[in-house]
Design a protein around this motif. Structure first.
Motif, PDB file in Angstrom:
ATOM      1  N   ASP A  65      17.463  23.367 -21.420  1.00  0.00           N
ATOM      2  CA  ASP A  65      18.834  23.875 -21.428  1.00  0.00           C
ATOM      3  C   ASP A  65      18.977  25.104 -22.317  1.00  0.00           C
ATOM      4  OD1 ASP A  65      21.665  23.661 -20.746  1.00  0.00           O
ATOM      5  OD2 ASP A  65      21.966  23.035 -22.819  1.00  0.00           O
ATOM      6  N   SER A  66      18.270  25.122 -23.417  1.00  0.00           N
ATOM      7  CA  SER A  66      18.378  26.239 -24.356  1.00  0.00           C
ATOM      8  C   SER A  66      17.435  27.391 -24.030  1.00  0.00           C
ATOM      9  CB  SER A  66      18.100  25.743 -25.779  1.00  0.00           C
ATOM     10  OG  SER A  66      16.799  25.188 -25.863  1.00  0.00           O
ATOM     11  N   GLY A  67      16.627  27.250 -22.982  1.00  0.00           N
ATOM     12  CA  GLY A  67      15.707  28.307 -22.598  1.00  0.00           C
ATOM     13  C   GLY A  67      14.469  28.391 -23.469  1.00  0.00           C
ATOM     14  N   LEU A  68      14.205  27.358 -24.270  1.00  0.00           N
ATOM     15  CA  LEU A  68      13.006  27.371 -25.117  1.00  0.00           C
ATOM     16  C   LEU A  68      11.734  27.254 -24.291  1.00  0.00           C
ATOM     17  CD1 LEU A  68      14.282  25.044 -27.988  1.00  0.00           C
ATOM     18  CD2 LEU A  68      13.774  27.490 -28.180  1.00  0.00           C
ATOM     19  N   VAL A  69      11.822  26.586 -23.143  1.00  0.00           N
ATOM     20  CA  VAL A  69      10.663  26.474 -22.261  1.00  0.00           C
ATOM     21  C   VAL A  69      11.055  26.936 -20.870  1.00  0.00           C
ATOM     22  CG1 VAL A  69       9.654  24.559 -23.561  1.00  0.00           C
ATOM     23  CG2 VAL A  69      11.165  24.074 -21.645  1.00  0.00           C
ATOM     24  N   ASN A  70      10.066  27.417 -20.142  1.00  0.00           N
ATOM     25  CA  ASN A  70      10.239  27.804 -18.749  1.00  0.00           C
ATOM     26  C   ASN A  70       9.954  26.588 -17.873  1.00  0.00           C
ATOM     27  OD1 ASN A  70       8.526  28.704 -16.180  1.00  0.00           O
ATOM     28  ND2 ASN A  70      10.085  30.274 -16.561  1.00  0.00           N
ATOM     29  N   GLY A  71      10.894  26.235 -17.016  1.00  0.00           N
ATOM     30  CA  GLY A  71      10.776  25.007 -16.251  1.00  0.00           C
ATOM     31  C   GLY A  71       9.511  24.899 -15.418  1.00  0.00           C
ATOM     32  N   PRO A  72       9.205  25.868 -14.534  1.00  0.00           N
ATOM     33  CA  PRO A  72       7.987  25.765 -13.738  1.00  0.00           C
ATOM     34  C   PRO A  72       6.724  25.677 -14.589  1.00  0.00           C
ATOM     35  CG  PRO A  72       9.472  27.372 -12.764  1.00  0.00           C
ATOM     36  CD  PRO A  72      10.072  26.979 -14.077  1.00  0.00           C
ATOM     37  N   GLN A  88      14.471  31.039  -9.274  1.00  0.00           N
ATOM     38  CA  GLN A  88      14.927  30.186 -10.364  1.00  0.00           C
ATOM     39  C   GLN A  88      16.336  30.585 -10.818  1.00  0.00           C
ATOM     40  OE1 GLN A  88      13.099  27.423 -11.546  1.00  0.00           O
ATOM     41  NE2 GLN A  88      12.043  27.961  -9.633  1.00  0.00           N
ATOM     42  N   PRO A  89      17.203  29.599 -11.047  1.00  0.00           N
ATOM     43  CA  PRO A  89      18.562  29.914 -11.522  1.00  0.00           C
ATOM     44  C   PRO A  89      18.527  30.473 -12.939  1.00  0.00           C
ATOM     45  CG  PRO A  89      18.182  27.546 -11.582  1.00  0.00           C
ATOM     46  CD  PRO A  89      16.986  28.146 -10.898  1.00  0.00           C
ATOM     47  N   ALA A  90      19.596  31.154 -13.321  1.00  0.00           N
ATOM     48  CA  ALA A  90      19.658  31.742 -14.664  1.00  0.00           C
ATOM     49  C   ALA A  90      19.567  30.677 -15.744  1.00  0.00           C
ATOM     50  CB  ALA A  90      20.950  32.547 -14.813  1.00  0.00           C
ATOM     51  N   ARG A  91      20.134  29.510 -15.479  1.00  0.00           N
ATOM     52  CA  ARG A  91      20.091  28.397 -16.426  1.00  0.00           C
ATOM     53  C   ARG A  91      19.741  27.130 -15.666  1.00  0.00           C
ATOM     54  NH1 ARG A  91      25.290  25.892 -19.571  1.00  0.00           N
ATOM     55  NH2 ARG A  91      24.197  24.414 -20.941  1.00  0.00           N
ATOM     56  N   GLY A  92      18.471  26.757 -15.720  1.00  0.00           N
ATOM     57  CA  GLY A  92      18.047  25.576 -15.004  1.00  0.00           C
ATOM     58  C   GLY A  92      16.704  25.773 -14.341  1.00  0.00           C
ATOM     59  N   VAL A  93      16.367  24.843 -13.467  1.00  0.00           N
ATOM     60  CA  VAL A  93      15.090  24.822 -12.755  1.00  0.00           C
ATOM     61  C   VAL A  93      15.363  24.507 -11.297  1.00  0.00           C
ATOM     62  CG1 VAL A  93      12.781  23.812 -12.655  1.00  0.00           C
ATOM     63  CG2 VAL A  93      14.004  23.864 -14.837  1.00  0.00           C
ATOM     64  N   SER A  94      14.666  25.182 -10.384  1.00  0.00           N
ATOM     65  CA  SER A  94      14.789  24.848  -8.967  1.00  0.00           C
ATOM     66  C   SER A  94      13.410  24.644  -8.371  1.00  0.00           C
ATOM     67  CB  SER A  94      15.536  25.949  -8.203  1.00  0.00           C
ATOM     68  OG  SER A  94      14.699  27.067  -7.987  1.00  0.00           O
ATOM     69  N   GLU A  96      17.941  21.506  -7.525  1.00  0.00           N
ATOM     70  CA  GLU A  96      18.117  22.187  -8.810  1.00  0.00           C
ATOM     71  C   GLU A  96      18.348  21.162  -9.908  1.00  0.00           C
ATOM     72  OE1 GLU A  96      20.886  25.352  -9.340  1.00  0.00           O
ATOM     73  OE2 GLU A  96      20.044  26.570  -7.705  1.00  0.00           O
ATOM     74  N   PHE A  97      17.773  21.424 -11.070  1.00  0.00           N
ATOM     75  CA  PHE A  97      18.151  20.785 -12.324  1.00  0.00           C
ATOM     76  C   PHE A  97      18.968  21.823 -13.075  1.00  0.00           C
ATOM     77  CE2 PHE A  97      13.866  18.253 -12.643  1.00  0.00           C
ATOM     78  CZ  PHE A  97      14.205  17.533 -11.513  1.00  0.00           C
ATOM     79  N   SER A  98      20.267  21.639 -13.186  1.00  0.00           N
ATOM     80  CA  SER A  98      21.111  22.644 -13.835  1.00  0.00           C
ATOM     81  C   SER A  98      22.472  22.028 -14.133  1.00  0.00           C
ATOM     82  CB  SER A  98      21.267  23.886 -12.937  1.00  0.00           C
ATOM     83  OG  SER A  98      21.930  23.557 -11.738  1.00  0.00           O
ATOM     84  N   PRO A  99      23.319  22.727 -14.904  1.00  0.00           N
ATOM     85  CA  PRO A  99      24.624  22.150 -15.254  1.00  0.00           C
ATOM     86  C   PRO A  99      25.648  22.154 -14.135  1.00  0.00           C
ATOM     87  CG  PRO A  99      23.906  23.807 -16.864  1.00  0.00           C
ATOM     88  CD  PRO A  99      23.034  23.941 -15.663  1.00  0.00           C
ATOM     89  N   ASP A 100      25.508  23.061 -13.151  1.00  0.00           N
ATOM     90  CA  ASP A 100      26.591  23.273 -12.186  1.00  0.00           C
ATOM     91  C   ASP A 100      26.113  23.135 -10.748  1.00  0.00           C
ATOM     92  OD1 ASP A 100      28.518  24.001 -14.230  1.00  0.00           O
ATOM     93  OD2 ASP A 100      27.385  25.875 -14.430  1.00  0.00           O
ATOM     94  N   LEU A 101      27.014  22.665  -9.893  1.00  0.00           N
ATOM     95  CA  LEU A 101      26.737  22.532  -8.472  1.00  0.00           C
ATOM     96  C   LEU A 101      26.833  23.883  -7.770  1.00  0.00           C
ATOM     97  CD1 LEU A 101      28.848  19.326  -7.683  1.00  0.00           C
ATOM     98  CD2 LEU A 101      26.437  19.467  -8.330  1.00  0.00           C
ATOM     99  N   LEU A 102      26.253  23.965  -6.567  1.00  0.00           N
ATOM    100  CA  LEU A 102      26.351  25.148  -5.725  1.00  0.00           C
ATOM    101  C   LEU A 102      27.372  24.905  -4.622  1.00  0.00           C
ATOM    102  CD1 LEU A 102      22.538  25.942  -5.215  1.00  0.00           C
ATOM    103  CD2 LEU A 102      24.037  26.671  -7.091  1.00  0.00           C
TER     104      LEU A 102
END
Length: 426
Positions: free
Chosen positions: A334-341, A196-202, A220-226
């Motif tokens: 986005d704020s890390g309040l929930v864990n994506g998986p 899992q990315p530091a900020r986002g969901v994979s 990935e669901f996240s703000p930035d591309l790889l």
């Protein structure tokens, strides 16, 4: 159908113009032909005449519709996998389906011939709507056509930046195996065992066409591309996680895509006689990035309206309450309040699979929406709701403080290994 010379300076007069010839426009053309539209002058403006396999759509819905004969594959059972559980889900009465672009483009081409469509091979630029007719100009200012109604499916950013601006970005490999290794009766919808990315969901997923041929993808669901290398490394890691032997596999095509996940508003009716379709018209679901089902609904609604002599204006792609719920969910992630998986795992653990999928399609009742909401963790979602409400108040009082939108427009596509092809719809 006839092709207009792009250098002809006199504008064409039509009743209905489609700007952009990708998935959204192709579905509209097919629906117009299916509803036996007659005596309507139609034009398509696009510098490229789409043919062949340049993208793949995946979606869920009821079987036995106009798309059945075009599907590459469909599944009534799927898997959702998290690090602590593997769920085998029965989607009945729905099915998950995969559709490649070639059959859609071929059907649209046949519809163009049947409808007598004028095709203008030029890129559209400025659009002027005087309330009675719409004038479409080329990018160099030349007038291309005048239309009573314009359907615009070109990709564009939201009207203003959202409070949360994520991307769904992915790379997939079409894999051919030298022996049977895939289960064609079951697709993997989401597999969260990926790092899992530091900020986002994979997550990864697997869409098997048969026992030796499948699309294996990393998302990935996240703000930035790889980087391209990072996508390939993630895909190789997921292939190994699935226990697939790289020596027995051939990558025959590569699929790439970037789709917006934002609570920024997409304006579906920017002027009296201009209607936007596809992502630019709000057809992309912010919480998932899925677009095809909404495009298909829009096409059907447009065709029914035209056949009945009504304005070609579809209903909003999703209910307002769903757009609000998506904004809250994006903020919580986005704020890390929930864990994506865990968040997605709880949705499928505490609801019938068909309810979750219909919710993600904007097709659930208020009572079902409340049931979906109750399946999430209460405290973080309340926190996200309060923060979203406060941000909306701040936006109304000082909208200019928000930064400009810098995310690239939505693109998806597929091609041979090492070649990226791009389009506007998923």
């Amino acid at each position: 159908m006839w092709q207009r010379d792009r250098m002809d300076s006199s504008p064409v007069d039509v009743d209905l113009a489609l700007v952009g010839g990708g998935g959204a426009a192709s579905l509209v053309l097919a629906a117009l032909a299916r509803h036996r539209v007659r005596d309507v002058r139609i034009a398509v403006v696009d510098p490229v005449h789409r043919r062949g396999q340049d993208r793949t759509w995946a979606f869920w819905g009821q079987p036995s519709n106009d798309l059945d004969e075009l599907l590459s594959a469909s599944w009534s059972r799927v898997e959702v996998v998290t690090p602590d559980a593997q769920r085998a889900l029965d989607l009945t009465p729905l099915r998950y389906a995969m559709l490649r672009s070639g059959p859609i483009y071929a059907r649209a081409a046949e519809a163009e011939r049947h409808l007598g469509v004028t095709r203008i091979g030029a890129a559209a630029g400025r659009v002027d709507d005087d309330g009675d007719r719409v004038l479409v100009r080329a990018v160099d200012g030349r007038p291309l056509l005048r239309a009573r109604w314009l359907l615009d499916s070109r990709p564009r950013p939201p009207h203003r930046p959202g409070r949360t601006n994520w991307l769904q970005h992915f790379r997939g490999w079409w894999l051919t195996a030298d022996r049977p290794v895939f289960d064609p009766a079951r697709a993997v919808l989401m597999d969260f065992r990926t790092p899992q990315p530091a900020r986002g969901v994979s997550f990864g997923y697997v869409l098997p066409v048969d026992s030796r041929y499948a699309l294996v993808e990393y998302t990935e669901f996240s703000p930035d591309l790889l980087t391209a290398a990072a996508y390939d490394a993630a895909l190789a890691g997921y292939r190994d996680l699935l226990g697939l032997d790289a020596a027995r596999l051939t990558v025959t095509e590569v699929e790439n895509g970037v789709i917006p996940m934002t609570d920024g508003p997409f304006v579906a009716r920017p002027s009296p006689r201009v209607v936007r379709l596809g992502t630019g018209g709000g057809a992309t679901r912010p919480s998932t990035g899925f677009t095809f089902s909404a495009m298909h609904r829009q096409a059907e609604q447009v065709a029914r309206a035209v056949a009945a002599g009504r304005p070609p204006v579809p209903a909003p792609a999703y209910p307002g309450r769903h757009r609000w719920m998506d904004a809250v969910a994006l903020r919580a992630l986005d704020s890390g309040l929930v864990n994506g998986p865990e968040f997605f795992g709880r949705l499928f653990d505490r609801n019938p699979a068909s309810r979750v999928l219909r919710f993600l399609d904007g097709d659930t009742s208020l009572a079902e929406d409340l049931a979906v909401m109750r399946s999430t963790r209460l405290r973080p979602m309340v926190t996200a709701t309060v923060a979203d409400a406060a941000a909306r108040v701040r936006d109304r009082s000082a909208p200019s403080r928000r930064p400009a939108w810098t995310v690239p427009p939505p693109v998806v596509g597929s091609g041979p290994p090492g070649v990226e092809r791009s389009g506007s719809d998923r």
